[in-house]
Write a protein that holds these residues in place. Structure first.
Motif, PDB file in Angstrom:
ATOM      1  N   LEU A  22       0.459  -8.280  -5.556  1.00 52.21           N
ATOM      2  CA  LEU A  22       1.838  -7.689  -6.086  1.00 52.21           C
ATOM      3  C   LEU A  22       1.899  -7.426  -7.396  1.00 52.21           C
ATOM      4  N   ASP A  23       1.557  -8.385  -8.229  1.00 49.50           N
ATOM      5  CA  ASP A  23       1.612  -8.280  -9.795  1.00 49.50           C
ATOM      6  C   ASP A  23       0.496  -7.267 -10.259  1.00 49.50           C
ATOM      7  N   ALA A  24      -0.771  -7.030  -9.491  1.00 50.98           N
ATOM      8  CA  ALA A  24      -1.733  -6.307  -9.984  1.00 50.98           C
ATOM      9  C   ALA A  24      -1.184  -4.739  -9.768  1.00 50.98           C
ATOM     10  N   VAL A  25      -0.733  -4.528  -8.715  1.00 54.92           N
ATOM     11  CA  VAL A  25      -0.063  -3.210  -8.397  1.00 54.92           C
ATOM     12  C   VAL A  25       1.084  -3.052  -9.250  1.00 54.92           C
ATOM     13  N   ARG A  26       1.944  -3.997  -9.567  1.00 53.61           N
ATOM     14  CA  ARG A  26       3.243  -3.659 -10.516  1.00 53.61           C
ATOM     15  C   ARG A  26       2.293  -3.426 -11.958  1.00 53.61           C
ATOM     16  N   ALA A  74      10.006   0.936  -7.880  1.00 56.35           N
ATOM     17  CA  ALA A  74      11.124   0.630  -7.126  1.00 56.35           C
ATOM     18  C   ALA A  74      10.688  -0.091  -5.760  1.00 56.35           C
ATOM     19  N   GLU A  75       9.869   0.605  -5.195  1.00 58.12           N
ATOM     20  CA  GLU A  75       9.308  -0.059  -4.029  1.00 58.12           C
ATOM     21  C   GLU A  75       8.643  -1.382  -4.086  1.00 58.12           C
ATOM     22  N   VAL A  76       7.899  -1.574  -5.202  1.00 58.88           N
ATOM     23  CA  VAL A  76       7.074  -2.970  -5.351  1.00 58.88           C
ATOM     24  C   VAL A  76       8.490  -4.082  -5.457  1.00 58.88           C
ATOM     25  N   ALA A  77       9.644  -3.692  -6.318  1.00 62.54           N
ATOM     26  CA  ALA A  77      10.403  -4.603  -6.356  1.00 62.54           C
ATOM     27  C   ALA A  77      10.880  -5.296  -5.264  1.00 62.54           C
ATOM     28  N   GLY A  84       0.884  -1.221  -0.028  1.00 57.41           N
ATOM     29  CA  GLY A  84      -0.258  -0.194   0.227  1.00 57.41           C
ATOM     30  C   GLY A  84       0.763   1.361  -0.102  1.00 57.41           C
ATOM     31  N   ARG A  85       1.834   1.211   0.644  1.00 56.13           N
ATOM     32  CA  ARG A  85       2.814   2.286   0.732  1.00 56.13           C
ATOM     33  C   ARG A  85       3.575   2.595  -0.437  1.00 56.13           C
ATOM     34  N   ALA A  86       3.748   1.510  -1.330  1.00 58.48           N
ATOM     35  CA  ALA A  86       4.296   1.565  -2.724  1.00 58.48           C
ATOM     36  C   ALA A  86       3.486   2.518  -3.740  1.00 58.48           C
ATOM     37  N   VAL A  87       1.888   2.371  -3.513  1.00 62.78           N
ATOM     38  CA  VAL A  87       1.174   2.929  -4.334  1.00 62.78           C
ATOM     39  C   VAL A  87       1.105   4.228  -3.844  1.00 62.78           C
ATOM     40  N   ALA A  88       1.230   4.618  -2.561  1.00 64.66           N
ATOM     41  CA  ALA A  88       1.312   6.065  -2.015  1.00 64.66           C
ATOM     42  C   ALA A  88       2.554   6.595  -2.453  1.00 64.66           C
ATOM     43  N   VAL A  89       3.671   6.093  -2.650  1.00 66.97           N
ATOM     44  CA  VAL A  89       4.988   6.668  -3.320  1.00 66.97           C
ATOM     45  C   VAL A  89       4.859   6.820  -4.540  1.00 66.97           C
ATOM     46  N   ALA A  90       4.204   5.844  -5.326  1.00 70.46           N
ATOM     47  CA  ALA A  90       3.881   6.226  -6.692  1.00 70.46           C
ATOM     48  C   ALA A  90       3.096   7.515  -6.928  1.00 70.46           C
ATOM     49  N   MET A  91       2.064   7.763  -6.081  1.00 64.06           N
ATOM     50  CA  MET A  91       1.140   8.841  -6.267  1.00 64.06           C
ATOM     51  C   MET A  91       1.795  10.177  -5.924  1.00 64.06           C
ATOM     52  N   VAL A  92       2.918  10.144  -5.144  1.00 59.07           N
ATOM     53  CA  VAL A  92       3.407  11.438  -4.702  1.00 59.07           C
ATOM     54  C   VAL A  92       4.773  11.643  -5.583  1.00 59.07           C
ATOM     55  N   HIS A  93       5.313  10.573  -5.699  1.00 58.52           N
ATOM     56  CA  HIS A  93       6.872  10.703  -6.626  1.00 58.52           C
ATOM     57  C   HIS A  93       6.700  10.066  -7.797  1.00 58.52           C
ATOM     58  N   ALA A  95       1.322  -8.130 -19.361  1.00 54.76           N
ATOM     59  CA  ALA A  95       1.839  -9.374 -19.006  1.00 54.76           C
ATOM     60  C   ALA A  95       1.610  -9.294 -17.272  1.00 54.76           C
ATOM     61  N   ALA A  96       1.853  -8.392 -16.651  1.00 53.52           N
ATOM     62  CA  ALA A  96       1.548  -8.188 -14.991  1.00 53.52           C
ATOM     63  C   ALA A  96       0.174  -8.467 -14.931  1.00 53.52           C
ATOM     64  N   TYR A  97      -0.622  -7.950 -15.743  1.00 48.62           N
ATOM     65  CA  TYR A  97      -2.233  -7.827 -15.330  1.00 48.62           C
ATOM     66  C   TYR A  97      -2.692  -9.260 -15.754  1.00 48.62           C
ATOM     67  N   GLN A  98      -2.130 -10.055 -16.785  1.00 51.63           N
ATOM     68  CA  GLN A  98      -2.178 -11.418 -17.119  1.00 51.63           C
ATOM     69  C   GLN A  98      -1.858 -12.354 -15.726  1.00 51.63           C
ATOM     70  N   SER A  99      -0.627 -12.267 -15.328  1.00 51.03           N
ATOM     71  CA  SER A  99      -0.078 -12.938 -14.317  1.00 51.03           C
ATOM     72  C   SER A  99      -1.189 -12.711 -13.013  1.00 51.03           C
ATOM     73  N   ALA A 100      -1.385 -11.460 -12.663  1.00 50.35           N
ATOM     74  CA  ALA A 100      -2.227 -11.372 -11.458  1.00 50.35           C
ATOM     75  C   ALA A 100      -3.546 -11.960 -11.701  1.00 50.35           C
ATOM     76  N   ALA A 101      -4.167 -12.044 -13.069  1.00 53.35           N
ATOM     77  CA  ALA A 101      -5.328 -12.781 -13.246  1.00 53.35           C
ATOM     78  C   ALA A 101      -5.420 -14.213 -12.946  1.00 53.35           C
TER      79      ALA A 101
END
Length: 410
Positions: free
Chosen positions: A364-368, A349-352, A333-342, A383-389
């Motif tokens: 993890l794949d869905a956020v990525r 990078a946070e997701v990795a 969740g913090r990684a999403v907030a980082v993306a929205m701010v920075h 590809a990441a959406y398909q992996s999450a699905a």
């Protein structure tokens, strides 16, 4: 009071208190539960036609006590235990208290029953099942449907759980381990709510019955412990999250992400109550995980539009949350907030950093995928959406992720 639904609500309210009173007084958890169920059935048949007694809880305790004593008398060994206990029982133990009076601390019995159902010797799955059965009043069939397992399987799980706590004294834990046991109770209620709000598998995204039951039980705990910040924070978090439920799905049950929801459909009364509880929770001592998550939820709910969301403040709260209560899902969740701010690259990078701890988890794949799409890397995002699905067991989530992937086709 009129109607069958009102009677059902009243019975559900009193059921854990009546069960707690019987278990505290006589022991025999399984037999007491059977007796309470018979008393509830008798009430469901009689009250709609004859009217609700002046003291419904006392009526239920009296009827259930008689049924329990009938059961115990059927076995000679139990009859001997009954006679020994009877010497210590007041003569009026089987009479109905006067209206408005109660011989036992029934509210405390509810919390004690929660502690018993969340005994540390039980697995988390058993704790959830037993809590829903004994405290929530759900039938074994309802619990089985919620967990997508056969009713016989759930019956065995609940039976084994009862067997493990057989003989455990019916009393609240001492001061030395009360906080730890309360933490388990809150965690179980949180798990029940999460499964209701976003079902981990099956055709439905939302199990309103489970979410509402978790909120009801958490309200009961807060009634008993109004000054506990974690309890207040958990109730606030549930209310603020459930307030969005009507807007989370489209006309065909499809998932609608937070930033695309029609916020006019959010429950404003629940948001107002939840926001007030957040302020109260934050004043009740150091903020823990539930208080901080509730504060984050309040910032989302108080934004009139998605663009109005105070992401810098949300990121600051996530920073505090992951320091005080490290958890990979909170870090996601913090990684999403980082993306929205920075920006999305910073978020990626946070997701990795979470690849090892959340390996194979569809979220993890869905956020990525979402962040890759924002960064303009459409092929990698698809590809990441398909992996999450492929990894989620929730059919609405799978359809949503597949749709996002299809939109990125060249």
């Amino acid at each position: 009071m009129n109607g069958t639904s009102d009677t059902e609500d009243l019975l559900r309210l009193h059921a854990p208190q009546v069960l707690g009173a019987l278990v505290r007084r006589y022991g025999h958890f399984t037999e007491a539960e059977d007796a309470v169920q018979e008393a509830l059935l008798a009430a469901a048949r009689q009250w709609p036609d004859e009217g609700v007694p002046d003291n419904p809880r006392g009526w239920l305790i009296r009827v259930a006590s008689r049924r329990l004593m009938d059961q115990l008398r059927a076995d000679e060994a139990r009859r001997r235990r009954e006679e020994a206990d009877a010497q210590l029982t007041p003569r009026d133990a089987f009479s109905t208290p006067a209206p408005g009076e109660s011989r036992a601390p029934s509210e405390d019995d509810t919390l004690t029953l929660l502690f018993l159902c969340c005994h540390p010797d039980l697995s988390p799955a058993a704790q959830v099942a037993l809590t829903l059965r004994a405290v929530g009043g759900l039938t074994t069939a309802e619990i089985a449907r919620a967990h997508l397992v056969p009713e016989a399987t759930m019956a065995q799980r609940i039976s084994r759980a009862k067997g493990k706590i057989k003989g455990v004294p019916f009393r609240q834990p001492g001061p030395d381990d009360r906080d730890q046991r309360l933490a388990v109770v809150l965690q179980v209620l949180y798990l029940i709510f999460n499964e209701g709000y976003t079902a981990t598998s099956g055709n439905a995204l939302h199990r309103a019955d489970l979410a509402r039951e978790a909120i009801r039980l958490t309200r009961s705990v807060r009634t008993l412990l109004p000054a506990d910040g974690a309890v207040t924070g958990l109730l606030a978090l549930m209310l603020l999250t459930e307030a969005r439920s009507a807007a989370r799905t489209g006309p065909h049950g499809e998932l609608v992400p937070l930033d695309e929801q029609d916020r006019s459909r959010w429950d404003r009364r629940a948001i107002e109550e939840g926001s007030a509880l957040v302020e109260e929770a934050l004043s009740q001592g150091p903020a823990g995980a539930y208080q901080l998550q509730a504060a984050i939820a309040a910032l989302h709910d108080e934004a009139a539009r998605a663009d109005d969301t105070d992401w810098p403040q949300i990121l600051a709260l996530y920073d505090l949350l992951v320091r005080r209560a490290p958890d990979p899902m909170a870090e996601l969740g913090r990684a999403v907030a980082v993306a929205m701010v920075h920006g999305p690259r910073a978020g990626l990078a946070e997701v990795a950093e979470l690849d090892d701890r959340l390996a194979g988890h569809h979220r993890l794949d869905a956020v990525r995928a979402h962040l890759l799409e924002q960064a303009g890397e459409t092929e990698a995002a698809r590809a990441a959406y398909q992996s999450a699905a492929q990894r989620t067991l929730s059919i609405p989530e799978r359809h949503y992720l597949q749709t996002r992937a299809a939109r990125l086709l060249p």
